[in-house]
Design an enzyme around this catalytic site. Structure first.
Site, PDB file in Angstrom:
ATOM      1  N   ASP A  67       0.807  -1.221   0.000  1.00  0.00           N
ATOM      2  CA  ASP A  67       0.000   0.000   0.000  1.00  0.00           C
ATOM      3  C   ASP A  67       0.843   1.275   0.000  1.00  0.00           C
ATOM      4  O   ASP A  67       2.062   1.235   0.229  1.00  0.00           O
ATOM      5  CB  ASP A  67      -0.962   0.011   1.205  1.00  0.00           C
ATOM      6  CG  ASP A  67      -0.350  -0.619   2.455  1.00  0.00           C
ATOM      7  OD1 ASP A  67       0.882  -0.565   2.600  1.00  0.00           O
ATOM      8  OD2 ASP A  67      -1.099  -1.142   3.278  1.00  0.00           O
ATOM      9  N   ASP A 136      -7.700  -3.127  14.033  1.00  0.00           N
ATOM     10  CA  ASP A 136      -9.094  -3.413  13.654  1.00  0.00           C
ATOM     11  C   ASP A 136      -9.204  -4.622  12.726  1.00  0.00           C
ATOM     12  O   ASP A 136     -10.252  -4.858  12.134  1.00  0.00           O
ATOM     13  CB  ASP A 136      -9.727  -2.176  13.003  1.00  0.00           C
ATOM     14  CG  ASP A 136      -8.970  -1.738  11.731  1.00  0.00           C
ATOM     15  OD1 ASP A 136      -8.022  -2.426  11.312  1.00  0.00           O
ATOM     16  OD2 ASP A 136      -9.357  -0.701  11.156  1.00  0.00           O
ATOM     17  N   HIS A 138      -7.415  -5.097   9.909  1.00  0.00           N
ATOM     18  CA  HIS A 138      -7.119  -4.891   8.485  1.00  0.00           C
ATOM     19  C   HIS A 138      -5.832  -5.593   8.079  1.00  0.00           C
ATOM     20  O   HIS A 138      -4.917  -5.785   8.884  1.00  0.00           O
ATOM     21  CB  HIS A 138      -7.104  -3.394   8.105  1.00  0.00           C
ATOM     22  CG  HIS A 138      -5.968  -2.591   8.659  1.00  0.00           C
ATOM     23  ND1 HIS A 138      -6.129  -1.334   9.195  1.00  0.00           N
ATOM     24  CD2 HIS A 138      -4.629  -2.826   8.739  1.00  0.00           C
ATOM     25  CE1 HIS A 138      -4.961  -0.844   9.557  1.00  0.00           C
ATOM     26  NE2 HIS A 138      -4.033  -1.745   9.301  1.00  0.00           N
ATOM     27  N   GLU A 143      -9.795  -2.165   5.247  1.00  0.00           N
ATOM     28  CA  GLU A 143     -10.425  -1.905   6.537  1.00  0.00           C
ATOM     29  C   GLU A 143     -11.672  -2.781   6.701  1.00  0.00           C
ATOM     30  O   GLU A 143     -12.170  -3.343   5.726  1.00  0.00           O
ATOM     31  CB  GLU A 143     -10.812  -0.415   6.612  1.00  0.00           C
ATOM     32  CG  GLU A 143      -9.628   0.549   6.503  1.00  0.00           C
ATOM     33  CD  GLU A 143      -8.798   0.627   7.782  1.00  0.00           C
ATOM     34  OE1 GLU A 143      -8.734  -0.353   8.555  1.00  0.00           O
ATOM     35  OE2 GLU A 143      -8.171   1.686   8.007  1.00  0.00           O
TER      36      GLU A 143
HETATM   37  C1  F6R Z   1       1.339  -1.766   6.049  1.00  0.00           C
HETATM   38  C2  F6R Z   1       0.014  -2.362   6.128  1.00  0.00           C
HETATM   39  C3  F6R Z   1      -0.785  -2.406   7.363  1.00  0.00           C
HETATM   40  C4  F6R Z   1       0.031  -2.630   8.634  1.00  0.00           C
HETATM   41  C5  F6R Z   1      -0.857  -2.572   9.858  1.00  0.00           C
HETATM   42  C6  F6R Z   1      -0.075  -2.747  11.141  1.00  0.00           C
HETATM   43  O1  F6R Z   1       1.880  -1.881   4.768  1.00  0.00           O
HETATM   44  O2  F6R Z   1      -0.430  -2.795   5.122  1.00  0.00           O
HETATM   45  O3  F6R Z   1      -1.748  -3.431   7.264  1.00  0.00           O
HETATM   46  O4  F6R Z   1       0.664  -3.867   8.549  1.00  0.00           O
HETATM   47  O5  F6R Z   1      -1.517  -1.348   9.889  1.00  0.00           O
HETATM   48  O6  F6R Z   1       0.750  -1.630  11.318  1.00  0.00           O
HETATM   49  P1  F6R Z   1       1.890  -1.634  12.442  1.00  0.00           P
HETATM   50  O7  F6R Z   1       2.858  -2.665  12.013  1.00  0.00           O
HETATM   51  O8  F6R Z   1       2.474  -0.257  12.384  1.00  0.00           O
HETATM   52  O9  F6R Z   1       1.208  -1.966  13.711  1.00  0.00           O
END
Ligand code: F6R
Length: 261
Positions: A67, A136, A138, A143
Site C-alpha cells: 500500500d 481493527d 485490516h 479496513e
Molecule cells: C502496512 C500495512 C498495514 C500494517 C498494519 C499494522 O503496509 O499494510 O496493514 O501492517 O496497519 O501496522 P503496524 O505494524 O504499524 O502496527
C-alpha cells in the site's frame, strides 16, 4: 493457518526473516510481497544482516508493497516509498526496477491500481506475502467491511487506523492522508504463501478474531483461514486472547524435522 507463538517480537521476526531467506535461496527470482509499519522492521533488520553477513542475494528478487498513501510524494518522509528505502531497500542489493510500490501521486488512481495488478500478474504472481495486522483486523489497508474479493483500489482509512498511524505525521491529523491505495483482499489471497506478523497487546483482539473467529469482512484478516499456506507469527502479548494457545505451541514443538525453521 499455522500459529507460531514466540516469547518476543524479536524471536518471531528472526523466524520470519529465515522463512523469507529460505524462499529467496530456494528461488532466487522470488516475488515477495512486502508490508510497512512498525511490525516488519525487525524482520527487515534481520534480512539486512543475512544479506551482509551471509550473502543473501536479492539481485533477482522482485517486490510488491501492499500500500501507499494517496497524495504523498515518494520523497515525503511518511510515505511508504521512503519507509521501504530507509528500512530495507537501501541496505540490500535489489535492483530499483524490480521494486513496485503503488504510486500515491497517480493522477488516475483506478488506472494506477490496474497497472499494479497487471505488474503482479506479469511477474508471475507473489510467492510469499509478508503482512502485519491492524488493531481493527485490516490487512494491507483493507479496513473492516472491505470486500473479501477486492483487488487493488483506493480505500478510506478508518479513524482508528488514522489514530494508530498519526505518529508518522508528527501527531497532526491534518497532515495525514485520508486515502490510500492498497492491494485488495482478493489480491492477497492469490499469493502462494502468507506470513502474518502480529506483535503487542494492541493486536490481541484482532488476532483472536482473525484466527479463531468466524470469517467476516468485519475482520479482513480472518479470510486468511481460507489461504492454503498461511503462517501467523506472534509474540505472547498478541497471542493473549487465543483460546487454543497450548495446542498451537504443542504443534510447533512437535513438527517433523523437515518442517522445522
Ligand atoms: C502496512 C500495512 C498495514 C500494517 C498494519 C499494522 O503496509 O499494510 O496493514 O501492517 O496497519 O501496522 P503496524 O505494524 O504499524 O502496527
Amino acid at each position: 493457518m499455522e500459529i507460531i507463538i514466540q516469547p518476543t517480537a524479536n524471536a518471531a521476526s528472526v523466524i520470519a526473516a529465515r522463512l523469507i531467506a529460505r524462499q529467496v535461496r530456494e528461488k532466487p527470482d522470488s516475488v515477495l510481497g512486502l508490508a510497512t509499519g512498525s511490525t516488519p522492521i525487525a524482520t527487515y533488520q534481520e534480512l539486512i544482516r543475512l544479506h551482509r553477513e551471509e550473502g543473501l542475494d536479492f539481485s533477482r528478487v522482485t517486490t510488491f508493497n501492499l500500500d501507499e498513501y494517496v497524495g504523498l510524494q515518494a520523497e515525503h518522509p511518511a510515505s511508504y516509498h521512503a519507509f521501504m528505502d530507509l528500512q530495507l531497500f537501501s541496505h540490500i542489493n535489489i535492483p530499483r526496477e524490480r521494486i513496485h510500490i503503488p504510486d500515491g501521486m497517480a493522477a488516475d488512481v483506478p488506472a494506477e491500481c490496474a497497472r499494479f495488478e497487471a505488474a503482479i500478474r506479469a511477474a508471475g504472481g507473489i510467492d510469499l506475502q509478508l503482512l502485519g495486522i491492524g488493531s481493527d483486523g485490516h490487512i494491507g489497508f483493507n479496513e473492516p467491511s472491505s470486500s473479501l474479493a477486492s483487488r487493488t483500489r483506493i480505500k478510506t482509512l478508518t479513524e482508528r487506523t488514522r489514530a494508530d498511524n498519526v505518529y508518522n505525521f508528527g501527531g497532526d491529523f491534518a497532515k495525514m492522508p485520508l486515502h490510500c491505495i492498497t492491494m485488495g483482499v482478493g489480491t492477497i489471497m492469490e499469493t502462494r504463501a502468507v506470513l502474518l506478523l502480529a506483535f503487542g497487546a494492541g493486536k490481541a483482539q484482532a488476532v483472536a478474531e482473525a484466527v479463531e473467529g468466524p470469517i467476516t469482512a468485519m475482520n479482513p484478516a480472518s479470510i486468511l483461514q481460507m489461504h492454503p499456506v498461511a503462517k501467523c507469527l506472534m509474540d505472547e502479548p498478541a497471542a493473549a486472547r487465543l483460546k487454543k494457545c497450548e495446542y498451537y505451541r504443542w504443534v510447533f514443538d512437535n513438527k517433523p524435522q523437515w518442517q522445522r525453521v
